[in-house]
Design a protein around this motif. Structure first.
Motif, short mmCIF file in Angstrom:
data_model
loop_
_atom_site.label_atom_id
_atom_site.label_comp_id
_atom_site.label_asym_id
_atom_site.label_seq_id
_atom_site.Cartn_x
_atom_site.Cartn_y
_atom_site.Cartn_z
N ASN A 8 0.85 -1.20 -0.11
CA ASN A 8 -0.29 0.06 0.02
C ASN A 8 0.99 1.33 0.11
N ALA A 9 2.00 1.15 -0.47
CA ALA A 9 2.93 2.42 -0.69
C ALA A 9 2.00 3.66 -1.39
N GLU A 10 1.51 3.06 -2.43
CA GLU A 10 0.84 4.11 -3.36
C GLU A 10 -0.15 5.05 -2.18
N GLU A 11 -1.11 4.15 -1.73
CA GLU A 11 -1.99 4.88 -0.94
C GLU A 11 -1.51 5.65 0.33
N ALA A 12 -0.47 5.16 0.96
CA ALA A 12 0.23 5.91 1.54
C ALA A 12 0.82 7.11 1.33
N ASN B 290 15.62 17.19 1.57
CA ASN B 290 14.95 15.96 2.32
C ASN B 290 13.89 15.28 1.44
N ILE B 291 13.97 13.97 1.30
CA ILE B 291 12.86 13.26 0.48
C ILE B 291 12.40 12.07 1.38
N LEU B 292 11.20 12.03 1.37
CA LEU B 292 10.52 10.61 1.84
C LEU B 292 10.23 9.87 0.76
N MET B 293 11.09 8.34 0.90
CA MET B 293 10.90 7.52 -0.28
C MET B 293 10.41 6.18 0.42
N ALA B 294 9.75 5.30 -0.80
CA ALA B 294 9.20 4.13 -0.37
C ALA B 294 9.27 3.10 -1.47
#
Length: 142
Positions: free
Chosen positions: A13-17, A63-67
């Motif tokens: 569910n990375a896209e949803e998050a 800063n970047i949030l990645m997943a």
């Protein structure tokens, strides 16, 4: 000095998050790559093709949030505690090697430090304290 960012692992569910995070934080996705988009992606199982291989949301000041979606059928076992990495973006290949080999000493190599298909010098490891790290040196663009 290298930049340190957070890299999250999701159970499909990375896209949803990230749509949720974007709705709160704002901004635009820097990258949104699905498993079907990688080399050999045509061979990925149908239920995995649309899952997120890599997504990034720039947060400002470098800063970047990645997943990613950590897919069980691809050998990933997601548990609380291994659902994130500290991702290092060094300024040089030499700094990448220093960080990678220094921090991984006494730990477990998950992916050797080597050239990756996205044009970076990349490796992953778990340090001797159980913390997961990624090192990603981006070669200068011509």
């Amino acid at each position: 000095m290298a930049i340190f960012n957070t890299y999250l692992n999701f159970n499909g569910n990375a896209e949803e998050a990230f749509i949720f995070y974007k709705s709160v934080i704002g901004g635009e996705f820097g990258v949104l790559m699905r498993y079907q988009d990688i080399p050999g992606g045509d061979k990925v199982a149908e239920d995995v093709k649309d899952k997120i291989m890599h997504i990034s949301l720039p947060l400002g000041n470098g800063n970047i949030l990645m997943a990613t979606d950590a897919v069980a059928s691809m050998g990933h076992k997601l548990l609380t505690g291994n659902n994130f990495y500290i991702s290092i973006y060094p300024e040089s290949k030499e700094e990448a090697e220093k960080m990678y080999y220094g921090l991984s000493a006494g730990g477990k190599i998950d992916q050797p430090l080597e050239d990756a298909f996205w044009g970076a010098y990349f490796g992953m490891f778990t340090d001797k304290f159980g913390i997961q790290w990624m090192v990603n040196y981006e070669y200068p663009k011509n």
